[in-house]
Design a protein around this motif. Structure first.
Motif, mmCIF file in Angstrom:
data_model
loop_
_atom_site.group_PDB
_atom_site.id
_atom_site.type_symbol
_atom_site.label_atom_id
_atom_site.label_comp_id
_atom_site.label_asym_id
_atom_site.label_seq_id
_atom_site.Cartn_x
_atom_site.Cartn_y
_atom_site.Cartn_z
ATOM 1 N N PHE A 206 -4.679 2.060 5.919
ATOM 2 C CA PHE A 206 -5.472 1.176 6.776
ATOM 3 C C PHE A 206 -6.029 -0.048 6.057
ATOM 4 O O PHE A 206 -6.607 -0.920 6.704
ATOM 5 N N ILE A 207 -5.866 -0.116 4.735
ATOM 6 C CA ILE A 207 -6.315 -1.305 3.989
ATOM 7 C C ILE A 207 -5.095 -1.914 3.317
ATOM 8 O O ILE A 207 -4.671 -1.461 2.245
ATOM 9 N N PRO A 208 -4.495 -2.929 3.943
ATOM 10 C CA PRO A 208 -3.259 -3.517 3.406
ATOM 11 C C PRO A 208 -3.479 -4.145 2.032
ATOM 12 O O PRO A 208 -4.541 -4.694 1.735
ATOM 13 N N SER A 209 -2.456 -4.051 1.192
ATOM 14 C CA SER A 209 -2.485 -4.706 -0.120
ATOM 15 C C SER A 209 -1.415 -5.796 -0.129
ATOM 16 O O SER A 209 -0.286 -5.567 0.298
ATOM 17 N N TRP A 210 -1.767 -6.983 -0.599
ATOM 18 C CA TRP A 210 -0.860 -8.119 -0.610
ATOM 19 C C TRP A 210 0.265 -7.875 -1.620
ATOM 20 O O TRP A 210 -0.003 -7.439 -2.738
ATOM 21 N N PRO A 211 1.533 -8.110 -1.218
ATOM 22 C CA PRO A 211 2.643 -7.892 -2.157
ATOM 23 C C PRO A 211 2.491 -8.738 -3.413
ATOM 24 O O PRO A 211 2.199 -9.937 -3.337
ATOM 25 N N ARG A 212 2.688 -8.112 -4.564
ATOM 26 C CA ARG A 212 2.562 -8.820 -5.845
ATOM 27 C C ARG A 212 3.894 -8.785 -6.586
ATOM 28 O O ARG A 212 4.409 -7.713 -6.889
ATOM 29 N N GLY A 213 4.432 -9.959 -6.843
ATOM 30 C CA GLY A 213 5.674 -10.042 -7.593
ATOM 31 C C GLY A 213 6.908 -10.036 -6.697
ATOM 32 O O GLY A 213 6.852 -9.713 -5.503
ATOM 33 N N HIS A 214 8.031 -10.408 -7.296
ATOM 34 C CA HIS A 214 9.286 -10.537 -6.569
ATOM 35 C C HIS A 214 9.745 -9.223 -5.964
ATOM 36 O O HIS A 214 10.219 -9.170 -4.819
ATOM 37 N N ASP A 215 9.624 -8.126 -6.711
ATOM 38 C CA ASP A 215 10.087 -6.821 -6.223
ATOM 39 C C ASP A 215 9.335 -6.385 -4.968
ATOM 40 O O ASP A 215 9.926 -5.835 -4.039
ATOM 41 N N ALA A 216 8.020 -6.635 -4.948
ATOM 42 C CA ALA A 216 7.219 -6.240 -3.791
ATOM 43 C C ALA A 216 7.600 -7.059 -2.558
ATOM 44 O O ALA A 216 7.720 -6.532 -1.449
ATOM 45 N N TRP A 217 7.815 -8.379 -2.749
ATOM 46 C CA TRP A 217 8.231 -9.224 -1.624
ATOM 47 C C TRP A 217 9.624 -8.832 -1.143
ATOM 48 O O TRP A 217 9.894 -8.799 0.053
ATOM 49 N N GLN A 218 10.503 -8.539 -2.084
ATOM 50 C CA GLN A 218 11.857 -8.122 -1.733
ATOM 51 C C GLN A 218 11.828 -6.841 -0.905
ATOM 52 O O GLN A 218 12.558 -6.704 0.081
ATOM 53 N N THR A 219 10.956 -5.913 -1.298
ATOM 54 C CA THR A 219 10.829 -4.661 -0.565
ATOM 55 C C THR A 219 10.264 -4.896 0.831
ATOM 56 O O THR A 219 10.711 -4.276 1.802
ATOM 57 N N LEU A 220 9.288 -5.806 0.957
ATOM 58 C CA LEU A 220 8.702 -6.115 2.259
ATOM 59 C C LEU A 220 9.751 -6.705 3.200
ATOM 60 O O LEU A 220 9.844 -6.315 4.375
ATOM 61 N N ILE B 54 10.487 -16.357 3.041
ATOM 62 C CA ILE B 54 10.064 -17.454 2.184
ATOM 63 C C ILE B 54 9.308 -16.935 0.973
ATOM 64 O O ILE B 54 9.507 -17.387 -0.165
ATOM 65 N N GLY B 55 8.443 -15.932 1.216
ATOM 66 C CA GLY B 55 7.703 -15.320 0.113
ATOM 67 C C GLY B 55 8.607 -14.718 -0.931
ATOM 68 O O GLY B 55 8.318 -14.731 -2.127
#
Length: 424
Positions: A182-196, A419-420
């Motif tokens: 319930f508390i979202p965490s902002w994606p950090r780094g290329h791998d996290a954005w790629q996963t999103l 884009i992210g």
């Protein structure tokens, strides 16, 4: 009064289950081996930090799928047929070819994931299972009529509960889990954005847009509405029923997504197993950490959802091509009456089988297919919005302003995530 209320209650239950159809099947098919691989990678690499995405994607996916369902119900034709009236022919050809390519890769990766799972259970070489599953699914898609296929797919959806059970077998710390939910965490780094992007791409998938609209047409044909004119328009009750069907199907889909991420986060990420290369490796890694029962459920689930999803993948591409090139189409037709339509089903499955023998890593293929879908889907969503708001094309029953806003936000979210990915 007691005796009268019992049949009434039973009739209500029967009606509820009779409503479940295209929406439930599309939602369950969304959790194919591609989705399972993507969610497993997300959980193994990033832990529970991506759990919140399940609550984000449910309303987005639900509104998109219902908009596609409404297009099919109201226009009396599939999505490609509706897009044909708004866009040049070359745009439709581009969409159909892109969908076919992505789906063929997805089918190949799904077959490989199923075969790896079957090899673990039976001990035979996985290449045999790829051929058996591929040929068997293609044959069943051609041989059985729509109502038979729909009934089989509805029952296969139950296999997805294996992933919900697996998460409880692992035994999570619910306080920490609820925090990340319930508390979202902002994606950090290329791998996290790629996963999103991959999560969005595999959850809000182009092939489901085409499948959902075309199944509305199949449903109406099964009710005897063979002519296009008899299928145009929809009653208020039909629209409400489909909204419930799609809402339940998409909720179920995202619930399963949530528990797959949770299972792999707890059993793999928390024990340092962050790199997953194959579905077999994911299942084998679960065994010593979560127990044989959890690993077996995970493995059986892969086979079951593959049987559910591959007909949807091959069928959606066939519908897109058939409507783009004006071919006879439909799972209600025999092979002789829709050769080109079934030819796309056979070709996409055959390419999937060949892909396995080319020794392409299935999980990497699945993951990158999800990313490609995540990049392509926004452009298709723009086309869907143009159709859904066209009062004439939609028989004076356009999608509501609320639905248009949500689907517009979905389009922007997928564009922003893409884009992210390149900016991160």
């Amino acid at each position: 009064m007691k005796h009268e209320s019992q049949p009434k209650k039973l009739n209500s239950i029967r009606r509820f289950f009779s409503i479940l159809g295209p929406g439930l099947i599309a939602g369950a098919a969304d959790d194919d081996p591609s989705g399972i691989a993507t969610y497993s990678i997300a959980g193994a690499q990033l832990g529970t930090s991506m759990l919140w995405t399940a609550f984000l994607t449910w309303p987005l996916m639900g509104c998109v799928q219902f908009m596609c369902a409404r297009i099919g119900m109201v226009t009396g034709g599939g999505l490609a047929g509706a897009l044909r009236k708004k866009f040049p022919h070359w745009v439709l050809v581009l969409f159909a070819v892109a969908l076919f390519a992505a789906n063929a890769i997805n089918i190949g990766a799904d077959l490989a994931g199923m075969a790896d799972a079957a090899e673990m259970l039976a001990g035979l070489n996985s290449h045999w299972f790829v051929v058996i599953f591929g040929v068997g699914i293609a044959f069943a898609t051609i041989k059985f009529r729509y109502y038979q296929i729909a009934m089989i797919l509805k029952w296969l959806a139950l296999i997805l509960f294996a992933y919900v059970i697996t998460a409880f077998v692992v035994g999570p710390n619910w306080r920490a889990v609820l925090h990340d939910t319930f508390i979202p965490s902002w994606p950090r780094g290329h791998d996290a954005w790629q996963t999103l992007v991959a999560i969005l791409g595999t959850t809000i998938s182009p092939y489901l847009f085409f499948w959902q609209a075309s199944q509305e047409v199949e449903e109406e044909k099964a009710m005897g509405r063979r002519m296009l004119i008899s299928r145009k328009g929809a009653t208020g009750r039909e629209i409400r029923d489909r909204k419930l069907d799609v809402g339940i199907g998409t909720f179920f889909s995202n619930l399963v997504m949530y528990f797959i991420i949770l299972t792999c986060a707890l059993a793999l990420h928390n024990h340092g197993q962050k790199n997953i290369e194959t579905s077999r490796q994911a299942a084998e890694a679960l065994k010593p950490l979560a127990g044989s029962f959890a690993a077996t459920l995970y493995t059986l689930g892969l086979i079951g959802v593959g049987l559910l999803a591959i007909p949807v993948l091959s069928g959606s591409a066939a519908y897109a091509f058939a409507e783009t090139f004006h071919w006879p189409q439909g799972l209600d037709k025999p092979f002789k009456s829709a050769r080109y339509f079934y030819g796309v089903v056979i070709l996409s499955t055959l390419l999937g089988i060949i892909m396995d023998f080319a020794n392409i890593n299935p999980v990497k293929a699945l993951f990158w297919t999800a990313i490609v879908n995540g990049l392509l889907a926004p452009f298709l969503l723009v086309g869907i919005l143009f159709v859904a708001r066209d009062n004439k094309l939609m028989q004076n029953q356009p999608s509501s302003l609320f639905s248009q806003i949500i689907v517009g936000c979905t389009t922007l979210a997928m564009l922003a995530a893409a884009i992210g990915l390149f900016v991160a």
